[in-house]
Design an enzyme around this catalytic site. Structure first.
Site, PDB file in Angstrom:
ATOM      1  N   ASN A   1      -1.207 -10.127   9.044  1.00  0.00           N
ATOM      2  CA  ASN A   1      -2.214  -9.092   9.190  1.00  0.00           C
ATOM      3  C   ASN A   1      -3.567  -9.646   8.747  1.00  0.00           C
ATOM      4  O   ASN A   1      -3.725 -10.089   7.595  1.00  0.00           O
ATOM      5  CB  ASN A   1      -1.882  -7.882   8.310  1.00  0.00           C
ATOM      6  N   GLU A   2      -4.511  -9.638   9.646  1.00  0.00           N
ATOM      7  CA  GLU A   2      -5.919  -9.900   9.346  1.00  0.00           C
ATOM      8  C   GLU A   2      -6.196 -11.105   8.444  1.00  0.00           C
ATOM      9  O   GLU A   2      -6.705 -10.951   7.324  1.00  0.00           O
ATOM     10  CB  GLU A   2      -6.546  -8.672   8.696  1.00  0.00           C
TER      11      GLU A   2
ATOM     12  N   ASN B   1      -6.899  -4.734  15.085  1.00  0.00           N
ATOM     13  CA  ASN B   1      -7.227  -3.618  14.197  1.00  0.00           C
ATOM     14  C   ASN B   1      -8.693  -3.308  14.431  1.00  0.00           C
ATOM     15  O   ASN B   1      -9.542  -4.184  14.275  1.00  0.00           O
ATOM     16  CB  ASN B   1      -7.040  -4.006  12.723  1.00  0.00           C
TER      17      ASN B   1
ATOM     18  N   HIS C   1       1.405  -9.076   5.008  1.00  0.00           N
ATOM     19  CA  HIS C   1       0.247  -8.178   4.911  1.00  0.00           C
ATOM     20  C   HIS C   1      -0.264  -8.252   3.471  1.00  0.00           C
ATOM     21  O   HIS C   1      -0.193  -7.279   2.718  1.00  0.00           O
ATOM     22  CB  HIS C   1       0.629  -6.761   5.323  1.00  0.00           C
TER      23      HIS C   1
ATOM     24  N   GLN D   1       0.795  -1.222   0.000  1.00  0.00           N
ATOM     25  CA  GLN D   1       0.000   0.000   0.000  1.00  0.00           C
ATOM     26  C   GLN D   1       0.832   1.279   0.000  1.00  0.00           C
ATOM     27  O   GLN D   1       0.317   2.333  -0.345  1.00  0.00           O
ATOM     28  CB  GLN D   1      -0.942  -0.009   1.198  1.00  0.00           C
TER      29      GLN D   1
ATOM     30  N   LYS E   1      -8.940   7.467  -1.153  1.00  0.00           N
ATOM     31  CA  LYS E   1      -9.461   7.121   0.177  1.00  0.00           C
ATOM     32  C   LYS E   1      -8.320   7.373   1.158  1.00  0.00           C
ATOM     33  O   LYS E   1      -7.503   6.500   1.428  1.00  0.00           O
ATOM     34  CB  LYS E   1      -9.924   5.659   0.211  1.00  0.00           C
TER      35      LYS E   1
ATOM     36  N   TYR F   1      -6.249   8.126   4.489  1.00  0.00           N
ATOM     37  CA  TYR F   1      -6.236   7.840   5.927  1.00  0.00           C
ATOM     38  C   TYR F   1      -5.078   8.540   6.645  1.00  0.00           C
ATOM     39  O   TYR F   1      -4.996   8.514   7.863  1.00  0.00           O
ATOM     40  CB  TYR F   1      -6.006   6.344   6.162  1.00  0.00           C
TER      41      TYR F   1
ATOM     42  N   SER G   1      -5.481   2.318  -0.972  1.00  0.00           N
ATOM     43  CA  SER G   1      -6.462   1.498  -0.253  1.00  0.00           C
ATOM     44  C   SER G   1      -6.954   0.400  -1.190  1.00  0.00           C
ATOM     45  O   SER G   1      -7.429   0.686  -2.294  1.00  0.00           O
ATOM     46  CB  SER G   1      -7.628   2.381   0.200  1.00  0.00           C
ATOM     47  N   TRP G   2      -6.843  -0.842  -0.729  1.00  0.00           N
ATOM     48  CA  TRP G   2      -7.185  -2.025  -1.528  1.00  0.00           C
ATOM     49  C   TRP G   2      -8.491  -1.832  -2.297  1.00  0.00           C
ATOM     50  O   TRP G   2      -9.549  -1.695  -1.688  1.00  0.00           O
ATOM     51  CB  TRP G   2      -7.341  -3.254  -0.631  1.00  0.00           C
TER      52      TRP G   2
ATOM     53  N   GLU H   1      -4.203  -1.115  14.366  1.00  0.00           N
ATOM     54  CA  GLU H   1      -4.743  -0.188  13.354  1.00  0.00           C
ATOM     55  C   GLU H   1      -6.003   0.441  13.887  1.00  0.00           C
ATOM     56  O   GLU H   1      -6.841  -0.234  14.486  1.00  0.00           O
ATOM     57  CB  GLU H   1      -5.118  -0.900  12.042  1.00  0.00           C
TER      58      GLU H   1
END
Ligand code: BGP
Length: 459
Positions: free
Chosen positions: A156-157, A286, A112, A15, A425, A427, A418-419, A365
């Protein structure tokens, strides 16, 4: 807050780095998927690959104590034969060294989401071979960076990655197949356990955990039906990662239900033992929003995430047939991308996790996106400051109520890709002007957060 509380910000390699075909990096599944579908991609991203020194200088000047970032597997290992890319290895030495020289604690995510395409080609996370490849990656990064890095996370996630890629199909590899979703989920959790074993066997000085996309579960009422639906939702959103990573046990009621309909014969007894014996030291949570749950009322499974920036608010919908339904509080506030803003969920969610698991927590996050005009000298992102203020306040209250929270990372350090949503978008605490060679421009929130970091949360 405790001394040495890790106030920081976070990014992920795909990212923010850009430099997608530089320094010997091979394509990831995201490169292939976005290029083939002619979607906005991370070829340039925030140009962190070239400007990381400037980014770390800004972190230091912004009072940050820590930087959470991930290692791009496609930079480190070039092919299925395990050929190491020395330039990629050196790149992360440079980032880590630059952090340490500037008094910033590196907080490293091994994976990630940017899986090398050559591994996707053999089945990606639905293939046991990828678990072995991940072990090779873990050995490499622990032996290269293990003496310098104290905080590690394996993944990650996994939930978000697997559900989006294999069930909802809005992320690569873009399939909708529950059997594959189960296999990919399982293999990621197995790889987590294997990496922990490798780390512990190397007797390194640090700690290792996993990062979860946490959706604390709330019910619409106190009825028994709602409580059952909440348990199902907790299994779906949280338990299969947190119970497995922390207690070494897959939720048995979930396995029982899945076993009725799907083929779990790929799970070996040794796998379960590996998971039992190798658990995390801490959890990374997150937090973007909670999940408000009511009992399942009929109809087919619907997993709709209106993450497009143009959707009506509160129209995302999750219904898992015979399990639960997710609903929205009509009085809630939502972001432009249909994410509920609910700081109390972080407070209660931390306490739920603390009560259930009792291990250290890092909020890895938390943040809010907005459309912003970055042609101005300094973006006045008041909404972000209010959002962050309320969420930090929630953490402070959770700590006062007894939770062991040791760090907080704002998503994201700077504006980044952002995916699937692209680069508008935003942040970041630092604006990226894509029109002006990715020039960095700290926003108001950057200066506000500097005070938070320097006062250890006193503000
Ligand atoms: C998390 C991911 C991040 C980041 C963030 C914001 O799920 O770990 O990589 O993208 O969400 O999500 P999005 O970019 O979809 O708004």
């Amino acid at each position: 807050m405790r001394e040495n509380f890790l106030w920081g910000t976070a990014t992920a390699s795909y990212q923010c780095e850009g430099g997608w075909d530089e320094g010997g990096r091979v394509p990831s599944l995201w490169d292939t998927y976005l290029h083939n579908n002619q979607l906005e991609n991370g070829n340039v991203a925030s140009d962190h690959y070239h400007q990381y020194k400037e980014d770390i200088r800004l972190m230091k000047e912004g009072g940050h104590k820590s930087y959470r970032f991930s290692l791009a597997w496609p930079r480190l290992i070039k092919n299925l034969e395990g050929e190491i890319n020395p330039e990629g290895v050196q790149f992360y030495h440079n980032i880590i060294d630059e952090c340490l020289t500037n008094g910033i604690e590196p907080f490293v995510t091994i994976f990630h989401w940017d899986l090398p395409q050559y591994l996707e080609d053999i089945g990606g996370w639905t293939s046991r071979r990828v678990v072995t490849a991940y072990e090779e990656l873990a050995k490499l990064v622990f032996s290269e960076y293990g003496e310098k890095v104290t905080y590690w996370t394996t993944f990650n996630e996994p939930r978000y990655y697997v559900f989006s890629g294999y069930k909802i199909g809005n992320y690569p590899p873009g399939v909708n197949d529950t059997q594959k979703t189960i296999e990919a989920s399982f293999y990621m959790m197995l790889a987590n356990a294997k990496a922990i074993k490798i780390y512990k066997d190397m007797n390194l000085k640090g700690e290792i955990g996993i990062v979860h996309s946490y959706a604390p579960i709330f019910g619409v009422d106190d009825s028994l039906e709602t409580k059952i639906a909440m348990r199902n939702a907790d299994n779906y959103f949280n338990n299969w990662i947190l119970d497995t990573a922390i207690k070494g046990e897959l939720p048995i009621d979930m396995l029982t239900r899945l076993n009725d309909k799907y083929d779990l014969s790929f799970i070996q007894t040794q796998d379960l033992q590996d998971m039992k014996e190798n658990t995390v030291d801490f959890i990374g949570l997150n937090y973007y929003a909670r999940a408000l749950i009511r009992p399942y009322s009929g109809g087919e499974t619907v997993l709709r995430i209106n993450n497009s920036g143009s959707s009506a608010k509160g129209t995302s919908k999750v219904v898992v047939k015979n399990w639960f339904e997710q609903v929205w509080d009509p009085n809630s506030e939502f972001t432009e991308w249909d994410t509920e803003i609910f700081p109390q969920g972080l407070y209660e969610g931390i306490l739920m996790a603390h009560k259930k698991y009792g291990i250290p927590i890092y909020v890895t996050e938390n943040g809010v996106a907005d459309y912003e005009d970055v042609s101005v000298e300094q973006v006045n992102d008041e909404k972000r400051i209010a959002f962050l203020n309320d969420h930090i306040d929630a953490i402070i209250r959770a700590v006062e109520a007894g939770a062991d929270v040791r760090g907080y990372y704002i998503w994201s350090t700077m504006d980044l890709y952002s995916w699937k949503n692209g680069c508008e978008k935003r942040y970041g605490l630092v604006a990226i002007d894509w029109e002006d060679n990715c020039k960095r421009k700290p926003k108001n929130s950057y200066y506000w957060y500097k005070k938070v970091c320097e006062s250890n949360g006193e503000m």
